[in-house]
Design a protein around this motif. Sequence first.
Motif, short mmCIF file in Angstrom:
data_model
loop_
_atom_site.label_atom_id
_atom_site.label_comp_id
_atom_site.label_asym_id
_atom_site.label_seq_id
_atom_site.Cartn_x
_atom_site.Cartn_y
_atom_site.Cartn_z
N PRO A 44 0.83 -1.21 0.00
CA PRO A 44 0.00 0.00 0.00
C PRO A 44 0.87 1.27 0.00
N ASN A 45 0.27 2.38 -0.41
CA ASN A 45 0.99 3.65 -0.49
C ASN A 45 1.00 4.33 0.89
N THR A 46 1.84 3.81 1.78
CA THR A 46 1.87 4.29 3.17
C THR A 46 3.30 4.57 3.63
N PHE A 47 3.39 5.29 4.74
CA PHE A 47 4.68 5.52 5.41
C PHE A 47 5.37 4.19 5.69
N GLU A 48 4.60 3.23 6.22
CA GLU A 48 5.18 1.93 6.57
C GLU A 48 5.83 1.26 5.36
N SER A 49 5.18 1.34 4.20
CA SER A 49 5.74 0.70 3.00
C SER A 49 7.06 1.33 2.58
N ILE A 50 7.16 2.66 2.71
CA ILE A 50 8.42 3.32 2.33
C ILE A 50 9.51 3.00 3.37
N VAL A 51 9.12 2.93 4.64
CA VAL A 51 10.07 2.52 5.68
C VAL A 51 10.61 1.13 5.32
N HIS A 52 9.73 0.24 4.90
CA HIS A 52 10.12 -1.12 4.53
C HIS A 52 11.16 -1.10 3.40
N ILE A 53 10.92 -0.26 2.39
CA ILE A 53 11.87 -0.17 1.26
C ILE A 53 13.22 0.39 1.73
N ILE A 54 13.17 1.42 2.58
CA ILE A 54 14.43 1.98 3.12
C ILE A 54 15.20 0.91 3.88
N LEU A 55 14.47 0.11 4.67
CA LEU A 55 15.13 -0.97 5.43
C LEU A 55 15.75 -2.01 4.50
N GLU A 56 15.19 -2.16 3.30
CA GLU A 56 15.71 -3.15 2.34
C GLU A 56 16.96 -2.69 1.61
N GLN A 57 17.34 -1.41 1.77
CA GLN A 57 18.53 -0.91 1.08
C GLN A 57 19.76 -1.68 1.57
N CYS A 94 15.43 -1.96 17.97
CA CYS A 94 14.62 -2.53 16.88
C CYS A 94 15.49 -2.83 15.64
N TYR A 95 16.80 -2.87 15.84
CA TYR A 95 17.79 -3.20 14.78
C TYR A 95 18.00 -2.09 13.76
N PHE A 96 17.55 -0.87 14.07
CA PHE A 96 17.79 0.24 13.14
C PHE A 96 19.24 0.71 13.26
N SER A 97 19.92 0.87 12.12
CA SER A 97 21.25 1.48 12.14
C SER A 97 21.07 2.98 12.36
N ARG A 98 22.15 3.64 12.72
CA ARG A 98 22.09 5.10 12.92
C ARG A 98 21.67 5.79 11.62
N GLN A 99 22.21 5.29 10.51
CA GLN A 99 21.93 5.88 9.20
C GLN A 99 20.44 5.76 8.84
N LYS A 100 19.89 4.56 9.00
CA LYS A 100 18.49 4.36 8.62
C LYS A 100 17.54 5.06 9.59
#
Length: 212
Positions: A44-57, A94-100
């Motif tokens: 879906p076109n949501t904040f969560e979906s873009i967060v997911h793509i950023i996490l996939e980088q 939550c396993y987020f790097s500083r960059q992400k």
Amino acid sequence: MHSYLKLTFNQQNFHQFCDAVAAQDVDLKGIINWFGYPPFWSRPNTFESIVHIILEQQVSLASALATLNKLKDRIINITPENFLSLSDEELKDCYFSRQKTSYVRDLAQNLLRKTLDLDALVNETDEEIRTELTKIKGIGNWTVDIYLIFILHRLDVFPMGDLAAVNALKKVKGLGKTSSQEEIISTTLHWKPYSSLATMLLWHFYLEERKR
């Protein structure tokens, strides 16, 4: 402006468009013959979906999903407000790097300030969307390409920065591992205006080959 820059595919015409690009390329037709049609990957076109793509980088899909799920456990609904309520330390848990962390904070702030409107992007051309999204810290061409394919289902996108798609292309086309960017681009030109479907077929090939 090319009119097909706003053309989209959907669940109803997905196989029809896969057949259309396969009719232009015998190697893509071979993928359908061997493995069937790819899944209709969609978000879906949501904040969560873009967060997911950023996490996939630059990480595995499994690793990105584990981070997303950890975030979901923490805040239940992944919204800009809920994300910004977490400290750097909590995001690290939550396993987020500083960059992400900094990328997603910038995205959240832009959405809250309304300097970015996801609903409005639907009516823009691919290039207008690219211009808008790449203003956000940490969003480059690959992230925009995945957004255009998975979320907006735009018809004619090939993500040059996607290793899985590019490696599958080289294998399917019998190109050398050191093929130049020009060779790859010239191959993708034959797929217009269905490059997104060609990309999905290449991902499908890549994933099925790995299962073997």
